[in-house]
Design a protein around this motif. Sequence first.
Motif, PDB file in Angstrom:
ATOM      1  N   THR A  63      -3.961  -9.517   8.024  1.00 24.99           N
ATOM      2  CA  THR A  63      -3.250  -8.292   8.354  1.00 24.99           C
ATOM      3  C   THR A  63      -1.855  -8.645   8.856  1.00 24.99           C
ATOM      4  O   THR A  63      -1.372  -9.746   8.670  1.00 24.99           O
ATOM      5  CB  THR A  63      -4.088  -7.444   9.349  1.00 24.99           C
ATOM      6  OG1 THR A  63      -3.401  -6.217   9.593  1.00 24.99           O
ATOM      7  CG2 THR A  63      -4.358  -8.157  10.656  1.00 24.99           C
ATOM      8  N   GLU A  66       3.111  -6.491   7.727  1.00 27.69           N
ATOM      9  CA  GLU A  66       2.642  -6.221   6.366  1.00 27.69           C
ATOM     10  C   GLU A  66       2.395  -7.561   5.679  1.00 27.69           C
ATOM     11  O   GLU A  66       3.341  -8.284   5.344  1.00 27.69           O
ATOM     12  CB  GLU A  66       3.678  -5.373   5.609  1.00 27.69           C
ATOM     13  CG  GLU A  66       3.424  -5.206   4.132  1.00 27.69           C
ATOM     14  CD  GLU A  66       1.985  -4.772   3.806  1.00 27.69           C
ATOM     15  OE1 GLU A  66       1.419  -3.910   4.493  1.00 27.69           O
ATOM     16  OE2 GLU A  66       1.424  -5.326   2.838  1.00 27.69           O
ATOM     17  N   LEU A  68       1.691  -8.463   2.775  1.00 29.33           N
ATOM     18  CA  LEU A  68       2.213  -8.727   1.427  1.00 29.33           C
ATOM     19  C   LEU A  68       3.705  -9.066   1.421  1.00 29.33           C
ATOM     20  O   LEU A  68       4.240  -9.438   0.378  1.00 29.33           O
ATOM     21  CB  LEU A  68       1.928  -7.537   0.497  1.00 29.33           C
ATOM     22  CG  LEU A  68       0.444  -7.185   0.314  1.00 29.33           C
ATOM     23  CD1 LEU A  68       0.268  -6.185  -0.824  1.00 29.33           C
ATOM     24  CD2 LEU A  68      -0.404  -8.428   0.044  1.00 29.33           C
ATOM     25  N   THR A  93      -3.220  -3.467   4.129  1.00 26.63           N
ATOM     26  CA  THR A  93      -1.864  -3.378   3.594  1.00 26.63           C
ATOM     27  C   THR A  93      -1.374  -1.939   3.563  1.00 26.63           C
ATOM     28  O   THR A  93      -2.179  -1.005   3.525  1.00 26.63           O
ATOM     29  CB  THR A  93      -1.813  -3.965   2.160  1.00 26.63           C
ATOM     30  OG1 THR A  93      -0.494  -3.799   1.632  1.00 26.63           O
ATOM     31  CG2 THR A  93      -2.799  -3.284   1.224  1.00 26.63           C
TER      32      THR A  93
END
Length: 322
Positions: A63, A66, A68, A93
């Motif tokens: 987690t 963010e 990503l 996400t």
Amino acid sequence: MQDTFGRTIDYLRISVTEACNFRCIYCAPNGHSDPAASPLAIDEIERVVRAAVALGISKIRLTGGEPLVRRDIVNIVRAVAAIGGVQDLALTTNGFLLARLARELADAGLRRVNLSLDTLRRDRFTKITGVDAFDAVWQGIRAAEDAGLAPLKINVVALRGVNDDEFADFARLTVDHPWHVRFIELMPVGTSGAASEFFTRHFIAASDIRTRLPELDRASIHGNGPARTYRLPGAPGTIGFITPASEHFCNACNRIRVTARGALCACLFGERGTDVRGALCEGVSESALQDLLARAIGEKPERHPLGDDYSIDAGAMSEIGG
Ligand code: SAM
């Protein structure tokens, strides 16, 4: 491993970055506090996970911030997935970059994603997150499904006066899709006066959300307590409530967290945490690292202070790792 209150701890959440590409009004409206803070490196994450697995942890969630936005996120997933004993690897996400990454993440060993989505309206989405990204997130959901990242859980932070006219729309999603929609109570996190003012203005208790969903009267109920979920007649998906404030579920808490800066927090709202990164930098041995984690788990408090009129002196969720 069991903590001192007899809870089995088998779930580790690791924040892989504090950075986020959204500026959600309830989390980090002005951005995260220290963009320069460097997150744990892949090999550090790997070592922490290995030690946690040796103590009986089998579920890992990545987690942030963010997750990503980390350029090496696929490699992180691959490294963690390859650790024997990791039975469930998931990621939370906002979905903005998911369309591009879902397939690679699945191929690297990710099992499923929880996606945060607080509105189904494009213009409102921009107001809540600060980014005009509703379509991108929706494409991300599709990509996650296509990549087999299932079941998809959609987390909706309930906000009075912001999205409380959309609860029924979210509930209906579960009729059309095999998705698990979970309404989350707003938590009073953040140190600023503005954060507590925001909480006072926008908090809605789960019981209030339920009264706005008369459809639930026709729903079947699964599970009890924190795990209670509802299924509308014929729906492939479910509706749930996460109630940290109104009905804390600490007695069933099975998790610990490691922040992006490498602090191990046995409770989301606990003290600053155990400095795992410091130990890694000092060349801690595998067994000493396990001891460090075991000690921190042993000190897990019986319950968090939310709901006791307690002011939470913590950073935003993006710092702690939501
Ligand atoms: N960026 C990822 C995301 O958007 O899901 C992961 C990190 S985010 C901090 C994790 C979750 O925490 C999101 O579902 C977000 O809505 C939730 N969150 C953040 N601040 C919160 C607050 N004050 N109260 C309740 N939930 C919060």
